[in-house]
Design an enzyme around this catalytic site. Structure first.
Site, PDB file in Angstrom:
ATOM      1  N   GLY A 142     -20.300   7.696   1.080  1.00 24.25           N
ATOM      2  CA  GLY A 142     -19.339   7.894   0.268  1.00 24.25           C
ATOM      3  C   GLY A 142     -19.793   8.784  -1.374  1.00 24.25           C
ATOM      4  N   PHE A 143     -19.539   8.837  -1.665  1.00 21.77           N
ATOM      5  CA  PHE A 143     -19.573   8.474  -3.370  1.00 21.77           C
ATOM      6  C   PHE A 143     -18.993   9.294  -4.450  1.00 21.77           C
ATOM      7  CE2 PHE A 143     -19.399  13.050  -1.426  1.00 21.77           C
ATOM      8  CZ  PHE A 143     -18.252  13.879  -3.106  1.00 21.77           C
ATOM      9  N   GLY A 144     -17.472   8.108  -3.795  1.00 21.81           N
ATOM     10  CA  GLY A 144     -15.975   8.003  -4.597  1.00 21.81           C
ATOM     11  C   GLY A 144     -16.921   6.675  -5.530  1.00 21.81           C
ATOM     12  N   ASN A 145     -15.594   6.719  -5.893  1.00 24.39           N
ATOM     13  CA  ASN A 145     -15.620   5.765  -6.943  1.00 24.39           C
ATOM     14  C   ASN A 145     -16.391   3.853  -6.439  1.00 24.39           C
ATOM     15  OD1 ASN A 145     -13.522   2.888  -7.756  1.00 24.39           O
ATOM     16  ND2 ASN A 145     -13.957   3.516  -9.805  1.00 24.39           N
ATOM     17  N   VAL A 146     -16.354   3.548  -5.309  1.00 29.20           N
ATOM     18  CA  VAL A 146     -16.789   2.248  -4.682  1.00 29.20           C
ATOM     19  C   VAL A 146     -17.813   2.837  -4.430  1.00 29.20           C
ATOM     20  CG1 VAL A 146     -16.292   0.419  -2.480  1.00 29.20           C
ATOM     21  CG2 VAL A 146     -14.145   1.897  -3.554  1.00 29.20           C
ATOM     22  N   ALA A 147     -18.628   3.410  -4.436  1.00 29.82           N
ATOM     23  CA  ALA A 147     -19.827   3.907  -3.475  1.00 29.82           C
ATOM     24  C   ALA A 147     -20.264   3.536  -5.467  1.00 29.82           C
ATOM     25  CB  ALA A 147     -20.233   5.277  -2.926  1.00 29.82           C
ATOM     26  N   TRP A 148     -19.991   4.093  -6.141  1.00 30.18           N
ATOM     27  CA  TRP A 148     -20.517   4.854  -7.365  1.00 30.18           C
ATOM     28  C   TRP A 148     -20.677   3.095  -7.790  1.00 30.18           C
ATOM     29  CZ3 TRP A 148     -17.515   3.516 -11.762  1.00 30.18           C
ATOM     30  CH2 TRP A 148     -18.449   3.063 -13.023  1.00 30.18           C
TER      31      TRP A 148
ATOM     32  N   ASP B 153      -6.808   3.641  -4.864  1.00 29.58           N
ATOM     33  CA  ASP B 153      -7.433   4.028  -3.636  1.00 29.58           C
ATOM     34  C   ASP B 153      -8.156   5.669  -3.170  1.00 29.58           C
ATOM     35  OD1 ASP B 153      -7.751   1.793  -1.435  1.00 29.58           O
ATOM     36  OD2 ASP B 153      -7.379   3.680   0.041  1.00 29.58           O
TER      37      ASP B 153
ATOM     38  N   LYS C 209       0.781  -0.925   0.000  1.00 31.35           N
ATOM     39  CA  LYS C 209       0.193  -0.347   0.102  1.00 31.35           C
ATOM     40  C   LYS C 209       1.001   0.926  -0.215  1.00 31.35           C
ATOM     41  CE  LYS C 209      -4.730   1.066  -0.733  1.00 31.35           C
ATOM     42  NZ  LYS C 209      -5.593  -0.030  -0.436  1.00 31.35           N
TER      43      LYS C 209
HETATM   44  O1  2IT Z   1      -8.305  -1.714  -0.695  1.00 29.49           O
HETATM   45  C1  2IT Z   1      -7.874  -2.424  -2.042  1.00 29.49           C
HETATM   46  O2  2IT Z   1      -7.935  -3.616  -2.012  1.00 29.49           O
HETATM   47  C2  2IT Z   1      -7.766  -0.845  -3.550  1.00 29.49           C
HETATM   48  N1  2IT Z   1      -7.797  -0.074  -3.101  1.00 29.49           N
HETATM   49  C3  2IT Z   1      -7.340  -1.979  -4.429  1.00 29.49           C
HETATM   50  C4  2IT Z   1      -5.947  -2.225  -5.124  1.00 29.49           C
HETATM   51  C5  2IT Z   1      -5.660  -2.932  -6.199  1.00 29.49           C
HETATM   52  O3  2IT Z   1      -4.658  -3.211  -6.072  1.00 29.49           O
HETATM   53  O4  2IT Z   1      -6.240  -2.656  -7.055  1.00 29.49           O
END
Ligand code: 2IT
Length: 447
Positions: A236-242, A164, A124
Site C-alpha cells: 500500500g501507499f495510503g495513510n497506514v503505510a505512510w 479507514d 464499523k
Molecule cells: O481499523 C481501525 O482500527 C481503524 N480504521 C481506526 C478506527 C478509529 O476509530 O480510529
C-alpha cells in the site's frame, strides 16, 4: 463451546459472508480452550451473543457527479458491540464494501478496542462508493450525502466513526462539516481523525503506523532482535503505510518496497523523506497507482507491474493495505527470500494459510488487532481531549501511544506464551481482547 457447531449456525444465518466467517473462526479457535474453563461464559451464551452485531444500519446515499448525473451508493454502519463503551471504528469507502466486510471489521474492532485499555466498543461502517478517479467536489458531495443519513445514529456517547481505507482527513472534514451544520450545535467528539484546528488530536494521522512500529520493536526485542538496518517491505501507499514508512525509517530500518493495485515499487536504497511526502500527494490524487512514485523518482524506485510487495526480499513484511492481501504462496516466497518477521498492520491482512505457514516455519507473526491498535487508541485519546475541551502536545500523545502499545504487547505475552517459551501473538491478542469483552457482557446481564 463447539466451534464447528457455532460456525455452522453462523454460516446458516449469514451464508457466503466469507470475511466475517473467517474473522469469527480465527477468534473462536484461539479462545476455545480458555472459554471451556469458564462455565459461566457457556451458561450466559457469551460467544453466541458476541459473534452477532448488536445492530446494522443500511441506507441509500444519492449524490450528483461532476457531469450532473445522479449516482446511488449503499451506506452502512455496523454497531457491533457496546459492552465496554460507545461504538468506535472507522468508515471504509471502497468499491468492494459489503455487509460481510463491515461485519468482519466490526467484529475485529471489538477485540482490538478492548486491547487498547480504553473504554470503546466496536463498530464499523462505510460505503461501496469508489473514490478512485473522483474529483474533490465529488468526494465532498458524497460525504455530505452520506452524513445526511448517518447523523441519526452517531454521537459522542453513542457511536464515534473515524477513517479507514478511502477515508482520511479530507473526508472526515467534509463529514464533520455536514454533521455540525445539521446538528446546529457543536459536538466536537462525534468523529475522530479531525483536523488539528477543529478538535483533532496531534499525531492521529501517523498513529496507526507509529503504533505498529512500536509494537514491532517489542516483538523484535522479545525475540532478541533489533530493527536497525533491517529491510522492511510495506504494501500500500495510503495513510497506514505512510505512518509506518516514517517511523520505520526513523528507527533506522530501510523501507525497500511499497505497492499498489497496479504493482510494486522496489526502493533498493530505502525510502527517503521526499518520497514519503510524495505518498500523501499520491493518496490525494485518487489515482490509486503506485507507479506514480517511480515516475516521480525514476532513479530511486523501480516499478514492476502486477507484482506484490512480497516479491521483494526483506527481513520484515508489513501488510498495510487490505484484508487477505498476503497468501500462503506469498508467505512461502517471503520466507524463501529471507523474511523472518511479519506483522499485520492492515486488518486481517494475511490469509489463514499464510499465518499457519509463518507460525510453523519460525517466522515471527503478530495479528492486526494488536499491531494496528495504535490508530483507534489515538482516536480514543482524541475523544478524551474533546470531552475535556483541550489538546495535548505531540509528546503527550506519543508517550501515551508508547505506553498503550507496550501494554498490548504485555497482554499478548500474558495470554499467548506457549509451553516452549515462544509467543503465539494470535492467541494472546484474541484471548486478552475476548476476556475483557466477555467479562463486561457477563456483568451487565442478558441484554
Ligand atoms: O481499523 C481501525 O482500527 C481503524 N480504521 C481506526 C478506527 C478509529 O476509530 O480510529
Amino acid at each position: 463451546m463447539n466451534v464447528e457447531k457455532i460456525m455452522a449456525d453462523l454460516e446458516a444465518k449469514h451464508p457466503g459472508e466469507s470475511e466475517y466467517l473467517q474473522a469469527v473462526r480465527e477468534v473462536l479457535e484461539s479462545i476455545e480452550e480458555v472459554y471451556n474453563q469458564h462455565p459461566e461464559f457457556e451458561k450466559a451464551k457469551i460467544v453466541e451473543r458476541m459473534v452477532e452485531p448488536e445492530r446494522i444500519f443500511t441506507f441509500r446515499v444519492t449524490w450528483i457527479d461532476d457531469k450532473g448525473e445522479v449516482q446511488t451508493n449503499l451506506g452502512y454502519r455496523v454497531q457491533f458491540n457496546s459492552a465496554i463503551g460507545p461504538y468506535k471504528g472507522g468508515l471504509r469507502f471502497h468499491k468492494a464494501v459489503t455487509p460481510s466486510m463491515l461485519k468482519f471489521l466490526g467484529f475485529e474492532q471489538t477485540f482490538k478496542n478492548a486491547l487498547t485499555t480504553l473504554p470503546m466498543g466496536g463498530g464499523k461502517g462505510g460505503s461501496d462508493f469508489d473514490p478512485v478517479g473522483k474529483s474533490d467536489a465529488e468526494i465532498m458531495r458524497f460525504c455530505q450525502a452520506f452524513m445526511l443519513e448517518l447523523r441519526h445514529n452517531i454521537g459522542p456517547d453513542q457511536d464515534v466513526p473515524a477513517g479507514d481505507v478511502g477515508v482520511g482527513g479530507r473526508e472526515i472534514g467534509y463529514l464533520n462539516g455536514m454533521y455540525q451544520k445539521l446538528a446546529r450545535r457543536y459536538h466536537t467528539g462525534v468523529l475522530t481523525g479531525k483536523g488539528e484546528t477543529w478538535g483533532g488530536s496531534i499525531l492521529r494521522p501517523e498513529a496507526t503506523g507509529f503504533g505498529a512500529l512500536y509494537f514491532v520493536e517489542h516483538v523484535l526485542r522479545t525475540a532478541g532482535k533489533d530493527i536497525k538496518d533491517k529491510k522492511v517491505a510495506l504494501s500500500g501507499f495510503g495513510n497506514v503505510a505512510w505512518g509506518a514508512a516514517i517511523k520505520a525509517t526513523e528507527l533506522g530500518a530501510k523501507v525497500v518496497a511499497i505497492s499498489g493495485p497496479d504493482g510494486v515499487c522496489e526502493i533498493a536504497d530505502g525510502i527517503t523523506k521526499e518520497m514519503i511526502d510524495y505518498m500523501l500527494v499520491m493518496r490525494a490524487s485518487n489515482r490509486n497507482k503506485v507507479q506514480d512514485m517511480a515516475d516521480k523518482f525514476p532513479k530511486a524506485a523501480k516499478f514492476t507491474a502486477g507484482k506484490k510487495a512480497w516479491s521483494i526480499p526483506c527481513d520484515i513484511a508489513l501488510p498495510c493495505a487490505f484484508q487477505n492481501e498476503l497468501s500462503e504462496d506469498d508467505a512461502k516466497e517471503l520466507k524463501a527470500n529471507g523474511c523472518w518477521c511479519c506483522c499485520e498492520v492492515s486488518n486481517m491482512g494475511c490469509q489463514p494459510g499464510a499465518i499457519h505457514y509463518f507460525q510453523n516455519n519460525g517466522v515471527l507473526f503478530a495479528p492486526g488487532k494488536a499491531v494496528n491498535a495504535g490508530g483507534v487508541a489515538t482516536s480514543g485519546l482524541e475523544m478524551t481531549q474533546n470531552a475535556a475541551h483541550l489538546s495535548w502536545s505531540a509528546k503527550e500523545v506519543d508517550d501515551k501511544l508508547h505506553w498503550i502499545m507496550e501494554n498490548i504487547h504485555e497482554q499478548c505475552v500474558k495470554f499467548g506464551t506457549q509451553a516452549d517459551g515462544t509467543i503465539d501473538y494470535v492467541k494472546g491478542a484474541n484471548i486478552a481482547g475476548f476476556m475483557k469483552v466477555a467479562q463486561a457482557m457477563l456483568e451487565q446481564g442478558v441484554i
